[in-house]
Design an enzyme around this catalytic site. Structure first.
Site, PDB file in Angstrom:
ATOM      1  N   GLU A 130      -5.792  -7.901   3.789  1.00 41.42           N
ATOM      2  CA  GLU A 130      -5.257  -8.904   4.700  1.00 41.42           C
ATOM      3  C   GLU A 130      -6.379  -9.600   5.470  1.00 41.42           C
ATOM      4  OE1 GLU A 130      -2.685  -9.296   8.778  1.00 41.42           O
ATOM      5  OE2 GLU A 130      -2.189  -7.604   7.465  1.00 41.42           O
ATOM      6  N   SER A 136      -2.731   2.804   3.557  1.00 37.02           N
ATOM      7  CA  SER A 136      -1.788   2.008   4.351  1.00 37.02           C
ATOM      8  C   SER A 136      -2.220   2.008   5.804  1.00 37.02           C
ATOM      9  CB  SER A 136      -0.370   2.574   4.218  1.00 37.02           C
ATOM     10  OG  SER A 136       0.489   1.995   5.183  1.00 37.02           O
ATOM     11  N   SER A 137      -2.690   0.874   6.281  1.00 35.70           N
ATOM     12  CA  SER A 137      -3.189   0.791   7.658  1.00 35.70           C
ATOM     13  C   SER A 137      -2.109   1.141   8.666  1.00 35.70           C
ATOM     14  CB  SER A 137      -3.727  -0.625   7.925  1.00 35.70           C
ATOM     15  OG  SER A 137      -4.169  -0.755   9.252  1.00 35.70           O
ATOM     16  N   HIS A 141       0.830  -1.200   0.000  1.00 33.81           N
ATOM     17  CA  HIS A 141       0.000   0.000   0.000  1.00 33.81           C
ATOM     18  C   HIS A 141       0.866   1.252   0.000  1.00 33.81           C
ATOM     19  CE1 HIS A 141      -3.716  -2.327   1.674  1.00 33.81           C
ATOM     20  NE2 HIS A 141      -3.612  -2.392   0.367  1.00 33.81           N
ATOM     21  N   CYS A 172       2.737  -7.457  13.653  1.00 28.77           N
ATOM     22  CA  CYS A 172       4.086  -7.757  13.185  1.00 28.77           C
ATOM     23  C   CYS A 172       5.132  -6.910  13.909  1.00 28.77           C
ATOM     24  CB  CYS A 172       4.174  -7.592  11.676  1.00 28.77           C
ATOM     25  SG  CYS A 172       4.665  -5.966  11.092  1.00 28.77           S
TER      26      CYS A 172
END
Length: 317
Positions: free
Chosen positions: A131, A228-229, A46, A200
Site C-alpha cells: 500500500e 497482515s499489517s 494478506h 480505515c
C-alpha cells in the site's frame, strides 16, 4: 482446574472489511466470467488461507506484470498500485481489473492533489508494504516515508515556506499513528493534516473492539497472517490495552497449550482480511479445551459495502 468459568470473549466487528470482501469477490467473479487462469499481482489480500484457496481454483499470483502473458486477465490487489504498474500492464495489453480498496484509492487521490498543489507529503507507514509503495508512487519526487517514531528524525529539513501535509497507510494502529503525527507537528509546526482520517474505518473498529476485550482477557488470540499489517497491530493493541498475553495465528492448530495455562478468559478476534471460517475453527478448538462459554462483545455494527469493478457488475435488466 475445572472448566467452570472458562470463557471466550468474541470481538465484533472482526474479519472481512468491505474492501477485502470486494477484492476477494472480484477474483471469484473474474474466475466465473473468464475462466482460469486469472492472474493477480501480489496477494489479493494478506491472508494465507484466502490465497491458497484461490490458487486451488486456478488463480496465479505473480509479483510483477511482466510475469503475465500478454492479453491475459490481471487483477490488481486490494492494497493499490502505482501509476508505473498500471502503465506496465497497459504496455503488455493486459485485461485489468482493479480491486484496490476505495479507501486506499482515496489516499492516492489525496497524494496526487497535494502534489499538484506544491506540497511535500510525509507518508506514515511501513517500508516495503504494497500500500505504501502504491501511494508513494503517485508522487515519488515529493513523498517522504515515515516508518515509526524514529522515522521522524530521518526526514530532511524543509524550507520554512514549504507546504507540508501528512498522509498514512490505512491499516496502522490509530494510537501509534497519532504519536508519530504529534512528533511530526513538533518538528514541522506548519504541517497540515489531511482533510479526513486515512486509517480505515474497519481498522479502527477492530482496534476499538480489542480494547474493550483486552482488560478482561488472560489471553488474546488474533486470527490473521504475519504479513497482515492490521492483524499484527491488533496483537499490539491487545497487549497495550491490558491483555496478559496475545498471539497471532493463521489456523486453530497453531494455538499452543502453554498459552492456555492458567487462562480463564480468552479473547478472540481476526484481522480485516480473515474469513469467518478460520475464527469459527479457533472458537471450536477452544471449546474442545473447555472454553465453552462464548460471549460476543459488540462495539459497533458495520454496514459499509463497495461495488465491484464495472466489468463484473451484473447487467441491468
Amino acid at each position: 482446574m475445572t472448566d467452570q468459568g472458562k470463557k471466550v470473549l468474541l470481538a465484533a466487528p472482526r474479519g472481512y472489511c468491505a474492501g477485502v470482501d470486494r477484492a476477494v469477490e472480484t477474483v471469484e467473479k473474474a474466475l466465473e466470467k473468464y475462466g482460469a487462469p486469472v492472474y493477480v499481482r501480489k496477494e489479493i489480500v494478506h491472508n494465507k488461507y484466502v490465497v491458497e484457496t484461490l490458487k486451488d481454483r486456478g488463480v496465479i499470483f505473480v509479483e510483477e506484470t511482466d510475469e503475465v502473458p500478454e492479453g491475459a486477465h490481471l487483477v490488481f490487489s486490494a492494497h493499490g498500485i502505482s501509476p508505473a504498474v498500471r502503465n506496465s500492464a497497459a504496455d503488455r495489453n493486459l485485461l485489468t481489473l482493479d480491486a484496490t480498496c476505495p479507501l486506499v484509492t482515496k489516499v492516492h487521490n489525496e497524494a496526487k492533489r497535494f502534489a499538484r498543489n506544491g506540497y511535500h507529503i510525509l507518508l506514515v507507514g511501513h517500508e516495503g508494504h504494497e500500500e505504501v509503495e502504491g501511494t508513494a508512487g503517485e508522487a515519488p519526487e515529493v513523498t517522504h516515508l515515515v516508518d515509526g517514531v524514529d522515522g521522524v528524525d530521518k526526514l530532511p529539513d524543509f524550507a520554512e515556506d514549504q507546504k507540508l501535509v501528512w498522509l498514512s497507510q490505512t491499516t496502522l494502529s490509530v494510537d501509534e499513528t497519532m504519536v508519530i503525527v504529534n512528533k511530526l507537528h513538533e518538528r514541522y509546526p506548519n504541517l497540515e493534516n489531511p482533510p479526513s482520517d486515512d486509517i480505515c474505518y474497519a481498522t479502527q473498529n477492530r482496534q476499538v473492539a480489542v480494547k474493550a476485550i483486552a482488560p478482561r482477557a488472560d489471553l488474546m488470540i488474533v486470527v490473521g497472517s504475519q504479513n497482515s499489517s492490521n492483524s499484527k497491530r491488533l496483537v499490539e493493541v491487545a497487549l497495550e490495552a491490558g491483555a496478559r498475553d496475545a498471539h497471532l495465528v493463521d489456523y486453530a492448530r497453531q494455538i499452543e497449550e502453554e498459552w492456555l495455562d492458567g487462562a480463564n478468559t480468552v479473547g478472540v478476534t481476526s484481522g480485516a482480511s480473515v474469513p469467518e471460517i478460520l475464527v469459527r475453527e479457533v472458537v471450536e478448538s477452544l471449546a474442545e479445551r473447555g472454553f465453552t462459554d462464548v460471549e460476543e462483545v459488540t462495539t459497533t455494527t458495520e454496514t459499509i459495502t463497495f461495488s465491484l469493478p464495472r466489468d463484473l457488475r451484473p447487467a441491468r435488466v
